[in-house]
Each structure stands twice: as C-alpha cells, then as structure tokens.
Design a protein around this motif. Sequence first.
Motif, PDB file in Angstrom:
ATOM      1  N   VAL A   1     104.505 -33.848  15.143  1.00  0.00           N
ATOM      2  CA  VAL A   1     105.457 -34.671  14.393  1.00  0.00           C
ATOM      3  C   VAL A   1     106.519 -35.167  15.367  1.00  0.00           C
ATOM      4  O   VAL A   1     106.870 -34.470  16.317  1.00  0.00           O
ATOM      5  CB  VAL A   1     106.117 -33.823  13.277  1.00  0.00           C
ATOM      6  CG1 VAL A   1     107.159 -34.617  12.528  1.00  0.00           C
ATOM      7  CG2 VAL A   1     105.070 -33.272  12.326  1.00  0.00           C
ATOM      8  N   ALA A   2     107.038 -36.373  15.143  1.00  0.00           N
ATOM      9  CA  ALA A   2     108.121 -36.910  15.975  1.00  0.00           C
ATOM     10  C   ALA A   2     109.318 -37.241  15.104  1.00  0.00           C
ATOM     11  O   ALA A   2     109.166 -37.731  13.980  1.00  0.00           O
ATOM     12  CB  ALA A   2     107.658 -38.153  16.721  1.00  0.00           C
ATOM     13  N   LYS A   3     110.500 -36.967  15.625  1.00  0.00           N
ATOM     14  CA  LYS A   3     111.746 -37.285  14.916  1.00  0.00           C
ATOM     15  C   LYS A   3     112.585 -38.147  15.848  1.00  0.00           C
ATOM     16  O   LYS A   3     112.979 -37.717  16.933  1.00  0.00           O
ATOM     17  CB  LYS A   3     112.477 -35.978  14.594  1.00  0.00           C
ATOM     18  CG  LYS A   3     113.706 -36.145  13.758  1.00  0.00           C
ATOM     19  CD  LYS A   3     113.347 -36.317  12.316  1.00  0.00           C
ATOM     20  CE  LYS A   3     114.609 -36.317  11.469  1.00  0.00           C
ATOM     21  NZ  LYS A   3     114.342 -36.301  10.061  1.00  0.00           N
TER      22      LYS A   3
ATOM     23  N   ILE B   1     107.006 -30.461  17.300  1.00  0.00           N
ATOM     24  CA  ILE B   1     107.829 -31.589  16.879  1.00  0.00           C
ATOM     25  C   ILE B   1     108.504 -32.145  18.125  1.00  0.00           C
ATOM     26  O   ILE B   1     109.063 -31.401  18.935  1.00  0.00           O
ATOM     27  CB  ILE B   1     108.871 -31.220  15.793  1.00  0.00           C
ATOM     28  CG1 ILE B   1     109.642 -32.478  15.363  1.00  0.00           C
ATOM     29  CG2 ILE B   1     109.795 -30.106  16.244  1.00  0.00           C
ATOM     30  CD1 ILE B   1     110.432 -32.337  14.084  1.00  0.00           C
ATOM     31  N   GLY B   2     108.421 -33.439  18.291  1.00  0.00           N
ATOM     32  CA  GLY B   2     109.107 -34.126  19.381  1.00  0.00           C
ATOM     33  C   GLY B   2     110.391 -34.712  18.842  1.00  0.00           C
ATOM     34  O   GLY B   2     110.395 -35.344  17.791  1.00  0.00           O
TER      35      GLY B   2
ATOM     36  N   GLY C   1     119.030 -36.338  23.485  1.00  0.00           N
ATOM     37  CA  GLY C   1     120.303 -37.040  23.553  1.00  0.00           C
ATOM     38  C   GLY C   1     120.623 -37.839  22.307  1.00  0.00           C
ATOM     39  O   GLY C   1     121.679 -38.455  22.229  1.00  0.00           O
ATOM     40  N   VAL C   2     119.712 -37.858  21.340  1.00  0.00           N
ATOM     41  CA  VAL C   2     119.931 -38.611  20.110  1.00  0.00           C
ATOM     42  C   VAL C   2     119.830 -37.689  18.895  1.00  0.00           C
ATOM     43  O   VAL C   2     120.746 -37.605  18.093  1.00  0.00           O
ATOM     44  CB  VAL C   2     118.921 -39.782  19.974  1.00  0.00           C
ATOM     45  CG1 VAL C   2     119.093 -40.510  18.651  1.00  0.00           C
ATOM     46  CG2 VAL C   2     119.080 -40.749  21.135  1.00  0.00           C
ATOM     47  N   ALA C   3     118.718 -36.993  18.761  1.00  0.00           N
ATOM     48  CA  ALA C   3     118.502 -36.112  17.613  1.00  0.00           C
ATOM     49  C   ALA C   3     119.390 -34.872  17.725  1.00  0.00           C
ATOM     50  O   ALA C   3     119.626 -34.354  18.813  1.00  0.00           O
ATOM     51  CB  ALA C   3     117.041 -35.704  17.529  1.00  0.00           C
TER      52      ALA C   3
ATOM     53  N   GLY D   1     111.732 -32.145  23.636  1.00  0.00           N
ATOM     54  CA  GLY D   1     112.686 -33.248  23.759  1.00  0.00           C
ATOM     55  C   GLY D   1     112.113 -34.325  24.658  1.00  0.00           C
ATOM     56  O   GLY D   1     111.668 -34.037  25.771  1.00  0.00           O
ATOM     57  N   TYR D   2     112.089 -35.535  24.176  1.00  0.00           N
ATOM     58  CA  TYR D   2     111.547 -36.641  24.971  1.00  0.00           C
ATOM     59  C   TYR D   2     112.584 -37.747  25.074  1.00  0.00           C
ATOM     60  O   TYR D   2     113.461 -37.885  24.239  1.00  0.00           O
ATOM     61  CB  TYR D   2     110.238 -37.187  24.371  1.00  0.00           C
ATOM     62  CG  TYR D   2     110.431 -37.856  23.023  1.00  0.00           C
ATOM     63  CD1 TYR D   2     110.678 -39.215  22.937  1.00  0.00           C
ATOM     64  CD2 TYR D   2     110.401 -37.117  21.842  1.00  0.00           C
ATOM     65  CE1 TYR D   2     110.872 -39.836  21.707  1.00  0.00           C
ATOM     66  CE2 TYR D   2     110.588 -37.725  20.617  1.00  0.00           C
ATOM     67  CZ  TYR D   2     110.827 -39.071  20.556  1.00  0.00           C
ATOM     68  OH  TYR D   2     111.027 -39.674  19.350  1.00  0.00           O
ATOM     69  N   ALA D   3     112.481 -38.524  26.133  1.00  0.00           N
ATOM     70  CA  ALA D   3     113.375 -39.659  26.340  1.00  0.00           C
ATOM     71  C   ALA D   3     112.619 -40.934  26.006  1.00  0.00           C
ATOM     72  O   ALA D   3     111.576 -41.204  26.576  1.00  0.00           O
ATOM     73  CB  ALA D   3     113.869 -39.696  27.778  1.00  0.00           C
TER      74      ALA D   3
END
Length: 72
Positions: free
Chosen positions: A5-7, A38-39, A43-45, A66-68
């Motif tokens: 899942v990605a958020k 879950i991704g 820096g945002v979520a 955590g992905y950019a």
Amino acid sequence: AGLVVAKAAKPGQDMRFDRPAIGPATVELLAEIGAAMIGVEAGVALILERDRTLELARSKNVTIYGYAENRG
C-alpha cells in the motif's frame, strides 16, 4: 498476502490542512488484510504515535518504507 500500500499526497493537496498520515490503526488494518508493506512519502506523510506505530508494525511484520517522490 504480500499486498503493498502507498500513502502520499494528491497533486495540489494543501499540506497546511490535509497531510497524509498513518498510525497504529493503519498498521492494525494492514495486518488484518495481510499487507506486507506500506510506503509513505518521506518528509510529507505524518506517522502518528511514531514509537507505538513502528513497534506495532515490527510485531505485525508490516514494513513501513519511506520513499522520496521525484517531483522533477
């Protein structure tokens, strides 16, 4: 099993009022549906109740990644 899942924020989403977030309830739901990971956009979520969320994810074998986003 193995669901990922990605958020992330939607394009144009106003971060002053509406940030993507995960927390313990998110991890519980992911474990319930058999998600493996879950991704979240680094820096945002937001990670609510960070320590509790991360420990719960470890105990439920749910990876939080955590992905950019490349906004080029």
